[in-house]
Design a protein around this motif. Structure first.
Motif, short mmCIF file in Angstrom:
data_model
loop_
_atom_site.label_atom_id
_atom_site.label_comp_id
_atom_site.label_asym_id
_atom_site.label_seq_id
_atom_site.Cartn_x
_atom_site.Cartn_y
_atom_site.Cartn_z
N PHE A 119 4.15 -0.49 0.79
CA PHE A 119 2.83 -0.08 0.33
C PHE A 119 1.83 -1.21 0.53
N GLU A 120 1.98 -1.89 1.68
CA GLU A 120 1.08 -2.99 1.99
C GLU A 120 -0.26 -2.44 2.51
N PRO A 121 -1.34 -3.23 2.39
CA PRO A 121 -2.64 -2.78 2.87
C PRO A 121 -2.63 -2.38 4.35
N ASP A 122 -1.96 -3.18 5.20
CA ASP A 122 -1.93 -2.88 6.62
C ASP A 122 -1.20 -1.57 6.90
N MET A 123 -0.12 -1.34 6.16
CA MET A 123 0.64 -0.11 6.30
C MET A 123 -0.23 1.10 5.97
N PHE B 88 -3.00 1.72 8.61
CA PHE B 88 -2.52 2.35 9.83
C PHE B 88 -2.19 3.82 9.60
N SER B 89 -1.65 4.15 8.44
CA SER B 89 -1.24 5.53 8.17
C SER B 89 -2.43 6.49 8.19
N ILE C 93 -9.37 -2.90 8.28
CA ILE C 93 -8.04 -3.26 8.81
C ILE C 93 -7.65 -2.33 9.94
N ARG C 94 -7.97 -1.06 9.80
CA ARG C 94 -7.57 -0.05 10.78
C ARG C 94 -8.21 -0.30 12.15
N HIS D 195 -6.86 7.10 16.87
CA HIS D 195 -7.89 8.12 16.73
C HIS D 195 -8.36 8.18 15.28
N ALA D 196 -9.45 8.87 15.05
CA ALA D 196 -9.95 9.02 13.69
C ALA D 196 -8.93 9.76 12.84
N SER D 197 -8.73 9.27 11.64
CA SER D 197 -7.69 9.84 10.79
C SER D 197 -8.20 11.04 10.02
#
Length: 609
Positions: free
Chosen positions: A307-311, A314-315, A332-333, A340-342
Motif C-alpha cells: 500500500f505504498e504511494p507509488d503502488m 500506478f494502480s 507520482i503517476r 493512459h488516463a485512469s
C-alpha cells in the motif's frame, strides 16, 4: 336495622348515590375504550424495537465488540478507540465488528483435504542428467530484473533454459540498477554453494565464465520475448550460442513459457522450492522472528501489505482522500508517460485495486479470525501512515512487524539492502499458519505456489472484484450477513487443493505438475511426507547419484495455453519506463519470427514484489 340506616343515608344525601354510580360507569367506559388502544400502541413499539435491534448492530464499545467507523479507504476508528490523528478523515459508514470474528464452519487454520496432497518434483526416468547432455562449449548467462521475488522467477527459469540449450549456467547476475537500488549479488542473498550442488544432476553451474586462451569469454548480449517456449530457444538462441559459445540474456523475467513438459516443470520446482535457499545470516534472522511469533501464539497470520504511494499511483485507484490524494498520487503517476488516463471506478469494479488495510482486516474478521489473533505485517511505506493502519490495528491489536520483533542492532546488517529485508519477510510469511496478501504481485504468487507445494497451508487471496461490491454495501447489512457473504465470496481463494484448474495462472503460483495426490490417509498422516523430496534429493546429491527416487506421475505435456490464464489482480511485472524496451521487444519478436500472445503492459521494477 341496617336497612333503616341505609334509608336514612339516602334521605340525608339524596344525590350522593347517583353521583357515585355515574363516576363508576364513566370510568368503566373510559377503560373499555382506552386500554385496547394502549395495548396496540405498546405492541407496535415492541415490534419496532425488535426490528431495529435485528437491523442495526449495537454501537456499544466493550471488550468483545469494536465499533468501527469505516471509510472508502484510508479510514479511522470511532472516537472511543481511535488514534487522534484519524479524526480528520471523512466518515462514510458504520458497521459493528464482532470481536470473535464471523462464524466459520471449519477450522480456519487448516485447508480441507490438504493431507491427501504433497509436493513431488523428482525427475522421471526419461529425464537426461546433466553429465550426459551438457555441451562443454556452451555457457548461458542471465541478468535478472526487478525485486527479490521477480528475480527469483528469472533464476528458476534460467536453469530450465540452460537445460533446454544443453548449456552450462553461470550463476545469475542480480539486477542492481532497478528502483530497489540493491547492490547485493547472488551469494549475498542465496546459498551459492548449495544452489550449485543441489542442481548438479540437472544442470552444470559455475560461478564465473572460464578463461579462453588467456582471456575471459565475452558473452553475446541478446533478449528473448516473454513466454518463449523450448522451440523458441532452440530455434533462435541455440544458433547464436553455438557460434558465440557464451550468451547473456538480459532483463530475464517471465521469459519462459508456462507450456512445458512435466519433467521441465518439475525442474522448475526443484530450483524454486529446494535449490534456492537464503544465506545462513538471512535464514537465522528470519527463523528467529518466526520463533518469536510462535512464542506469542500457537497460530499467527502473516500479511503482505502493498500500500505504498507509488503502488497506489500506478494502480490508478482512488481511496477517498479527496483533492490532496488525487494531486499527490497524480504527480507520482506522471513518472510513467505511457500510462493512459485512469478510471478509478472501473479499476475497482474489476478487482484491480489493492485492498486497504481496513478492508483486509474486515475480510479476515469476516472469515472467522478473532481480535486475539497475532498478525505479522510485511510492508513498505504505507500511504497515510498510522492513520491508514489504525483500523487494522484496532481489529487486530496483536500487530507485529520485523521492526517490533527485532532490535535495531539485529536488523542493522540488513537495513541497507532491500532484497535482504524482503527475504526476512519472505521467511516469516512462508512459515506462518495463514498467509494473506492485499494484492496479486510476485511475492504473493511465489508464496502461494510454495505453500501449495509444502502441504497446502492456508493462503488467502482476496476475491477483490466481489469483495469490492460487498464493502460498498456493508452499511446496509448486519455483521452476521456481511461475514456470511465474505465467506461465500472467498470460496476458491483460500489455498485449498484443486481450487485452481491445472495450467491456469503463472506456474510459480499454481505448480500443478509438482502436486501429487495420495488418498491413503494413513500414509498421508505423516507430515514429513510433504518434504520427502528434499531428503531424497539431498541423499542423491551427497552420493553424487545421477538418478532420482521418484517416477513422475505423468509424462503428459501441459496442455494449457497462455490464453487459459486467469489474472485476478495487477501484474506487477518489470519492464521499466524506457521506451527502448518496448521497441526492442517488438524488434526481437519480429526478427525471430515469433508471434507471442499479447502481454500485460510491462511495468517498472517498483511493482515486482
Amino acid at each position: 336495622m341496617s336497612k333503616k340506616r341505609r334509608s336514612d343515608a339516602d334521605t340525608a344525601f339524596p344525590g350522593l348515590r347517583q353521583l357515585l354510580c355515574d363516576v363508576f360507569f364513566r370510568r368503566r367506559r373510559f377503560y373499555y375504550h382506552v386500554l385496547p388502544l394502549l395495548s396496540a400502541l405498546a405492541g407496535c413499539v415492541f415490534v419496532c424495537f425488535v426490528a431495529l435491534f435485528l437491523l442495526v448492530a449495537s454501537p456499544v464499545v466493550h471488550r468483545d465488540h469494536l465499533h468501527l467507523t469505516l471509510f472508502h479507504g484510508g479510514s479511522s476508528i470511532d472516537q472511543g478507540i481511535e488514534d487522534e490523528s484519524s479524526s480528520n478523515l471523512e466518515m462514510k459508514s458504520i458497521i459493528g465488528v464482532s470481536g470473535s470474528g464471523g462464524r466459520f464452519e471449519r477450522d480456519v487454520w487448516v485447508t480441507d483435504q490438504s493431507s491427501f496432497f504433497y509436493g513431488c518434483s523428482n525427475a522421471s526416468k526419461k529425464f537426461t542428467p546433466a553429465a550426459e547432455k551438457t555441451d562443454p562449449d556452451r555457457y548461458l548467462l542471465i541478468t535478472t530484473s526487478g525485486g527479490l521475488n521477480q528475480q527469483r522467477t528469472g533464476i528458476t527459469d534460467a536453469v530450465v533454459a540452460a537445460y533446454i540449450l544443453n548449456a552450462t549456467l553461470v550463476v545469475p547476475k542480480l539486477d542492481q540498477n532497478s528502483f530497489w537500488k540493491d547492490s547485493s549479488n547472488f551469494a549475498e542473498i542465496f546459498d551459492e554453494d548449495w544452489f550449485i550442488k543441489f542442481l548438479s544432476n540437472d544442470v552444470q553451474i559455475i560461478k564465473d565464465l572460464p578463461m579462453e586462451v588467456g582471456k575471459t569469454l565475452t558473452p553475446h548480449r541478446m533478449r528473448v520475448p516473454r513466454k518463449c517456449d523450448p522451440e523458441c530457444y532452440e530455434k533462435h538462441v541455440l544458433p547464436v550460442l553455438k557460434k558465440k559459445h557464451a550468451v547473456r540474456l538480459g532483463k530475464f523475467d517471465y521469459r519462459l513459457s508456462n507450456r512445458l513438459t512435466t519433467d521441465l516443470q518439475k525442474l522448475r520446482c526443484r530450483v524454486n522450492y529446494h535449490a534456492l535457499k537464503f544465506t545462513e545470516e538471512i535464514n537465522e534472522m528470519g527463523q528467529a522472528l518466526v520463533e518469536r511469533m510462535k512464542i506469542k501464539s500457537k497460530h499467527f497470520i502473516a500479511l503482505h501489505l502493498r500500500f505504498e504511494p507509488d503502488m497506489l499511483a500506478f494502480s490508478g485507484c482512488y481511496y477517498g482522500g479527496g483533492k490532496d490524494e488525487k494531486e499527490e498520487l497524480g504527480k507520482i503517476r506522471k513518472r510513467w508517460k505511457s500510462l493512459h488516463a485512469s478510471n478509478p471506478d472501473k479499476e475497482r469494479r474489476q478487482g484491480r485495486c489493492p485492498l486497504t488495510p481496513e478492508e483486509v482486516g474486515l475480510m479476515l474478521r469476516g472469515l472467522g479470525f478473532g481480535s486475539d489473533v497475532h498478525l505479522y505485517v510485511a510492508s513498505g511505506e504505507v500511504y497515510g501512515g498510522e492513520e491508514t493502519l489504525a483500523p487494522l490495528k484496532a481489529m487486530f491489536p496483536n500487530y507485529h512487524t520485523k521492526e517490533t520483533l527485532a532490535s535495531p542492532e539485529e536488523l542493522a546488517p540488513f537495513l541497507p539492502f532491500s532484497s535482504r529485508m524482503a527475504a526476512i519477510d519472505f521467511i516469516v510469511c512462508d512459515e506462518s499458519n495463514v498467509f494473506v496478501s492485499n494484492n496479486n504481485g510476485n511475492m504473493a504468487k511465489i508464496l502461494a505456489g510454495r505453500r501449495r507445494y509444502f502441504g497446502h497451508k492456508p493462503t488467502i487471496r482476496p476475491n477483490a472484484k466481489k469483495l469490492n461490491r460487498l464493502f460498498m454495501d456493508r452499511n446496509n447489512m448486519t455483521w452476521e450477513q456481511f461475514s456470511s457473504k465474505v465467506q461465500s465470496y472467498q470460496v476458491g481463494f483460500m489455498g485449498e487443493p484443486n481450487e485452481v484448474k491445472p495450467g491456469r495462472g503463472e506456474f510459480h503460483e499454481n505448480p500443478s505438475a509438482c502436486i501429487c495426490g495420495n488418498y491413503d490417509s494413513h500414509v498421508m498422516s505423516d507430515p514429513s511426507h510433504v518434504n520427502q523430496i528434499h531428503h531424497n534429493h539431498t541423499e542423491d546429491v551427497n552420493e553424487n547419484n545421477h538418478g532420482y527416487n521418484e517416477t513422475s506421475n505423468s509424462t503428459k505435456e501441459q496442455t494449457a495455453t497462455e490464453d487459459d490464464q486467469e489474472w485476478t489482480g495487477l501484474e506487477y511485472l518489470d519492464i521499466g519506463n524506457d521506451l527502448g524496451e518496448r521497441r526492442l521487444h517488438t524488434l526481437i519478436d519480429s526478427d525471430l519470427g515469433v508471434r507471442p500472445k499479447p502481454e500485460q503492459p510491462e511495468l517498472e521494477e517498483l511493482f515486482s514484489d
